[in-house]
Design an enzyme around this catalytic site. Structure first.
Site, PDB file in Angstrom:
ATOM      1  N   ASP A 407    -162.668 -93.885 101.686  1.00 41.60           N
ATOM      2  CA  ASP A 407    -162.386 -93.236 100.407  1.00 41.60           C
ATOM      3  C   ASP A 407    -162.963 -94.119  99.303  1.00 41.60           C
ATOM      4  O   ASP A 407    -163.320 -95.277  99.532  1.00 41.60           O
ATOM      5  CB  ASP A 407    -160.875 -93.073 100.251  1.00 41.60           C
ATOM      6  CG  ASP A 407    -160.496 -92.385  98.952  1.00 41.60           C
ATOM      7  OD1 ASP A 407    -161.211 -91.463  98.547  1.00 41.60           O
ATOM      8  OD2 ASP A 407    -159.495 -92.790  98.345  1.00 41.60           O
ATOM      9  N   THR A 705    -165.039 -88.748  99.211  1.00 45.53           N
ATOM     10  CA  THR A 705    -164.198 -88.818  98.019  1.00 45.53           C
ATOM     11  C   THR A 705    -163.994 -87.438  97.423  1.00 45.53           C
ATOM     12  O   THR A 705    -164.800 -86.533  97.625  1.00 45.53           O
ATOM     13  CB  THR A 705    -164.836 -89.758  96.964  1.00 45.53           C
ATOM     14  OG1 THR A 705    -164.036 -89.770  95.794  1.00 45.53           O
ATOM     15  CG2 THR A 705    -166.239 -89.297  96.601  1.00 45.53           C
ATOM     16  N   ASP A 707    -163.855 -87.155  94.174  1.00 46.44           N
ATOM     17  CA  ASP A 707    -164.414 -87.257  92.820  1.00 46.44           C
ATOM     18  C   ASP A 707    -165.622 -86.360  92.639  1.00 46.44           C
ATOM     19  O   ASP A 707    -166.249 -85.925  93.610  1.00 46.44           O
ATOM     20  CB  ASP A 707    -164.812 -88.706  92.532  1.00 46.44           C
ATOM     21  CG  ASP A 707    -163.641 -89.490  91.944  1.00 46.44           C
ATOM     22  OD1 ASP A 707    -162.572 -88.886  91.808  1.00 46.44           O
ATOM     23  OD2 ASP A 707    -163.805 -90.683  91.656  1.00 46.44           O
TER      24      ASP A 707
END
Length: 1106
Positions: A407, A705, A707
């Site tokens: 991650d 991730t 994001d």
């Protein structure tokens, strides 16, 4: 009762419909016709066993092991037929192995139960019977109204009813779910937002209809039907109303919410992959080896049985005078006798399978795991956390990892943003000690000289009333300051930051770092970028004071300005920007927008667009996270149109998202570019070095991730996951299967055609779903040819699917997943080895992992040192066990040729042996004597062999190795020197004394041990001199500092002529040693890295030792 039993056994009751109906406060209809739906309780279960299933489930898992199942069969055979050995010889060791393993696994699961009980027993307050009742988390039922105070964790998935704010909003952090410590805003429906007390909530009559539980964290659909004054009001519910279990309440005194999903049906729990028993590659290979040895055993038993019947074709051997058959034996079936003899030989040779192997391996793993916890290099002093081992079964897997999936937020980074640079009106600035330092020429500085931006005279500037002067370059310092003032006002106003513990006294008398303590203002933001930017503006001199109802307040050097917040245009992943519409104290209305450069620059019609674009690219190359700032001044007529369109879109019941998107697109246009900001997501210590070490060790690193794309790429560049010279390929924003397939083919062609050494791949969650649906093979081919892969916008289960895809690939690589949040639990449980980072908030990842560490940098030593040592230990142990048992059973097999395959053990006295000893009383070689001699030679041989395989000697090694031989002799003399009254027979009486009294026996023992180990010793000597491992090279340099090189016999002492000795002459003859080769000296710049598994260090070797 049956439902409770099903839950204890791990079965969930099936849902009867696609939706669930929840009566708030469990006020069910009184007409008697309603049958309430059954929901599970609020228990969280991360353990594998319960009291009810421990015995059957653990026995099933243990008897999956070939050796355990094999010895169970042997034990049953010994019970059913007459065999040369007692059933106790198989049953007792089997019982011991099963018991010890069950205790170990039960203890580890007991620790998981304790962790679960800590969570399930947490105190909570529930509204019942018109008052607050304190209870335990596990007792929460679907429909209960729960009160949560500030900084408390939500114990279930709740629909927000009300908060201490008039608008019913609250702020939460989801650090334990997605690793983000930023704030997220959730709101209640208007009808319940006003019910802020327990008494008011007790009057609420409402029903929630929503979908059944699903794993998607970001999807929730439902509606609330509220009965007021005999009328029903229907309000839609979405993700903005749902408070997920594991999230934490922030910046809000208290909230009330109704539980809609509980226990293992919460979204957090549904994202946990179902627990399964992880088995290491070594354990799986042990089963393979056991099957091979089982085949050898069966072959030996068949050969022995056939040879027995071949000998018995002669009548004198079929029924000798000393071993007459009974009448039953003569009349029995030949087939049954053959089977019986085969099983007897099987029992006789059964010790070729090492029954103690599994329990010894279990104990080695369990005791060896303490070394990880004791390692001070894995201890994090700041948080006072040491490494934890939750599952010791996978120790050796740490040394065989080929893929690392990690991650980003909270794992690679600290998730703490720091403002670094900005570009204002085409001029680049850097923050130094709370002041902006220009990196280029400004109107008040000469070319190339640094200038400082100061706000000391902003109080004397009139408020901006026209934006026209900012469409061109400023002509004097005052206009330049105005431009910067507007830029930082945009930074201070265009956000959703909240403030806790606001104290405004003393604020604004100067730069905030000089007059404002951090404790006076505590910012909470929905994005860590926003928090960093607002704090930077405060340091420069424009301080955001807070929101009061619909007013935003900022102070500029003591001057308070209030802006009315008219609208917030929320951020979304499609627009990749957010905006606010505010009304200035003068009455003018402004739109301030910020977002990624790809979404802001195309909407701009003014400002230094090209210069800013260049600066943004420069910031990105430094690994900084960039945002562009722009504004637009609105006329009264324009604002009326905007306000009407926003109202219509936000109140629409159909296609609300599409209408809002169209409205946002209409509003955010014709902007004037102000500049750009650059913040740094500070990496954890030594992340870059750790990733580089993993890469040099041949391990591929993937970053998974949630994001957004730009953020993930910038962090990958800053942490060294992506190199500047790497060709970055992208598979993003794919809308269909065909489009995704075509893009994959283009990427495959680019990899083939581009003459670039390394490629990196960026893929988003949507495109990944399309790629995995129909084009798995093509996607994997592209990934294998990439040195680094970055997957962004990933859902938790997508992370697990990616890892599973790699696991089942033809190469079957060993995978490792590392993360810190609850959204990482699925991939941690899917990977061969799961490592949890003990972050600042949340422990779900650490609790559900196999190993837990405090920082990502500890991964290098965990893999390269502990993993290496564990693998060497376990591999040597397993091979030694098979070697030991082969040495033990081979004499038994050869002895059958001597006893005509009569199934006689080397340690059993049959009648012919007794006759031989009576006829020749001085004979040394009766059966017991012969068997003892064979066993003595075998024991010394295998013990010395263990000494030869030992790499590092301590006093414990010496004690155990040589003490074993001494103990054998002492025990045998003691056991055979006394007539034990409780033993039925004393076959070993005085045998050992008589055996050791003969000099020929001592000579035979020494000779046979030397002959058995001669080839092993010769091979080790030649390997050490001609093919030394890196460990042996390092040992050589440590013991002899004058060594000049590290190449086999080419090494020579200082002052000695190369290839002078016979050994070096042999090297020259076979072409391995040459003067140029020998004279080579290593320099300090020469790294000593290799793919050899025996390397024990991460650092380069000092040239002074080479």
């Amino acid at each position: 009762m049956w439902r409770w039993v099903r839950q204890q056994l791990g079965f969930d009751p099936p849902h009867q419909s696609d939706t669930r109906t929840i009566y708030i406060a469990n006020r069910f209809p009184q007409n008697g016709l309603y049958t309430p739906q059954k929901f599970i309780d609020n228990r969280i279960i991360s353990s594998k066993y319960t009291v009810w299933n421990f015995v059957p489930k653990n026995l099933f898992e243990q008897f999956r092991r070939v050796a355990n199942f094999y010895f169970l069969i042997i034990f049953l055979v010994q019970l059913m037929i007459d065999t040369p050995t007692s059933p106790i010889t198989s049953g007792l060791p089997l019982f011991f192995v099963i018991t010890v393993t069950a205790i170990k696994q039960g203890y580890e699961d007991w620790l998981r139960h304790n962790s679960d009980n800590e969570v399930n027993g947490a105190p909570v307050y529930v509204v019942r019977s018109g008052g607050l009742v304190k209870t335990r988390s596990k007792n929460i039922r679907v429909g209960d109204i729960v009160r949560i105070a500030k900084d408390e964790i939500f114990p279930a998935d709740l629909v927000l009813l009300s908060s201490d704010r008039p608008d019913g909003s609250c702020h939460i952090t989801t650090a334990s779910l997605d690793g983000e410590t930023n704030l997220k805003t959730h709101v209640a429906v208007p009808e319940t937002a006003a019910l802020q007390t327990v008494a008011n909530l007790d009057t609420l009559v409402a029903v929630i209809e929503c979908q059944q539980p699903e794993a998607d964290l970001y999807r929730f659909m439902g509606r609330m039907i509220i009965t007021q004054q005999m009328e029903e009001i229907v309000r839609p519910l979405g993700p903005e109303s749902l408070l997920l279990r594991g999230a934490r309440l922030k910046n809000t005194k208290e909230i009330f919410g109704v539980a809609v999903y509980t226990g293992m049906e919460t979204k957090m729990a549904l994202n946990y992959k179902s627990k399964s028993q992880k088995r290491s590659a070594v354990e799986k290979s042990m089963n393979t080896f056991l099957i091979i040895y089982l085949i050898i055993l069966i072959s030996e038993a068949i050969i022995s049985t056939i040879l027995k019947y071949t000998w018995q074709t002669e009548e004198k051997w079929d029924e000798p005078w000393y071993n007459q058959k009974t009448e039953h034996q003569r009349n029995s079936s030949k087939i049954l006798r053959f089977i019986s003899d085969f099983l007897a030989f099987l029992v006789l040779y059964n010790f070729i399978i090492p029954i103690s192997l599994y329990v010894t391996v279990e104990m080695q793993k369990f005791l060896g795991s303490f070394f990880i916890g004791w390692d001070l290099d894995l201890y994090h002093e700041e948080s006072d956390q040491k490494a934890q081992v939750n599952t010791s079964d996978l120790n050796e897997e740490l040394g065989q990892v080929e893929y690392v999936f990690t991650d980003k937020t909270g794992t690679l980074t600290e998730n703490e943003m720091q403002f670094r640079e900005c570009s204002i009106n085409g001029i680049k600035y850097q923050e130094i000690n709370g002041r902006l330092v220009s990196e280029g020429p400004t109107p008040d500085s000469s070319d190339g000289n640094l200038s400082y931006l100061s706000f000391s005279h902003l109080n004397n500037l009139p408020h901006l009333t026209s934006s026209s002067s900012f469409r061109t370059s400023p002509e004097n310092e005052t206009e330049l300051i105005k431009e910067h003032d507007l830029f930082f006002k945009a930074v201070s106003l265009c956000h959703t930051v909240q403030i806790s513990n606001v104290q405004t006294d003393g604020i604004g008398d100067g730069p905030w770092q000089a007059s404002l303590a951090p404790s006076q203002l505590e910012y909470y933001a929905s994005s860590p970028d926003e928090k960093a930017l607002v704090e930077a503006a405060a340091r420069i001199g424009i301080v955001f004071i807070g929101n009061y109802e619909e007013t935003m307040e900022i102070k500029i050097l003591g001057k308070l300005e209030r802006y009315r917040l008219l609208h917030i245009l929320e951020f979304d992943s499609d627009r990749r920007r957010m905006s606010v519409i505010v009304q200035a104290p003068s009455g003018e209305k402004f739109l301030f927008a910020k977002g990624a450069e790809s979404s802001i620059l195309p909407t701009c019609i003014g400002g230094e667009i090209e210069k800013t674009r260049i600066h943004v690219d420069e910031f990105a190359l430094k690994g900084l996270r960039t945002l562009c700032m722009a504004y637009r001044q609105l006329t009264s007529k324009e604002y009326e149109v905007i306000d009407r369109r926003l109202f219509e879109a936000r109140t629409a019941l159909q296609q609300r998202e599409e209408k809002l998107a169209n409205a946002f697109q209409f509003i955010e246009k014709d902007l004037i570019l102000l500049g750009a900001t650059a913040v740094e997501d500070r990496l954890q210590d030594k992340v870059r070095e750790t990733i580089e070490a993993l890469r040099m060790a041949g391990i591929k690193v993937w970053v998974l991730t949630g994001d957004k794309h730009e953020t993930a790429v910038s962090v990958s560049l800053s942490c060294g996951h992506f190199h500047r010279t790497m060709n970055i390929l992208e598979l993003i924003n794919q809308k269909s299967d065909s489009e995704c397939a075509e893009q994959l083919r283009q990427l495959a062609r680019r990899i083939t055609e581009d003459h670039v050494i390394q490629h990196g791949l960026v893929v988003d969650g949507t495109s990944l779903s399309l790629a995995l649906r129909e084009h798995e093979k093509l996607f994997m081919d592209v990934c294998r040819n990439c040195s680094a892969v970055l997957c962004c916008r990933m859902a938790p289960l997508q992370k697990a699917k990616v890892i599973r895809l790699i696991k089942i690939s033809p190469e079957k690589p060993i995978t490792l997943a590392v993360g810190d949040g609850a959204n990482d639990v699925s991939m941690i449980q899917e990977a061969h080895v799961g490592i949890g980072i003990m972050g600042k908030e949340g422990r779900q990842a650490a609790r559900n992992s196999d190993y837990a560490i405090a920082r990502f940098k500890f991964l290098s030593k965990l893999l390269f040192v502990h993993g290496h040592f564990y693998y060497i230990r376990i591999a040597t142990l397993v091979q030694y066990f098979f070697y030991k048992n082969v040495c033990f059973i081979t004499p038994q097999f050869l002895y059958q040729f001597y006893c005509l395959f009569s199934q006689q053990s080397t340690g059993t006295a049959y009648r012919p042996s007794c006759i031989t000893e009576q006829a020749h009383p001085l004979s040394m070689f009766g059966n017991w004597t012969f068997g003892t001699l064979v066993f003595t030679v075998m024991l010394i041989t295998v013990t010395v062999k263990m000494a030869l395989e030992t790499h590092f000697w301590t006093w414990i090694n010496h004690l155990v190795t040589w003490g074993s031989i001494i103990f054998y002799f002492v025990f045998s003399l003691f056991y055979g020197g006394i007539l034990w009254p409780f033993l039925g027979s004393q076959n070993m009486y005085f045998v050992f004394f008589q055996l050791l009294s003969s000099g020929s026996v001592w000579f035979a023992i020494i000779l046979m041990v030397v002959i058995c180990l001669f080839l092993d010793i010769v091979k080790k000597v030649f390997d050490r001199h001609f093919h030394p491992t890196n460990t042996e090279k390092a040992q050589l340099t440590e013991t002899n500092p004058s060594i000049k090189c590290l190449d086999s016999l080419c090494c020579f002492s200082e002052g000695e002529t190369a290839c002078a000795s016979v050994g070096r002459m042999l090297e020259r003859v076979i072409g391995r040693c040459s003067p140029t080769h020998v004279s080579r000296l290593w320099s300090a710049s020469d790294p000593f890295y290799t793919n050899d598994r025996s390397i024990l260090t991460l650092s380069t070797m000092d040239s002074s030792t080479c």
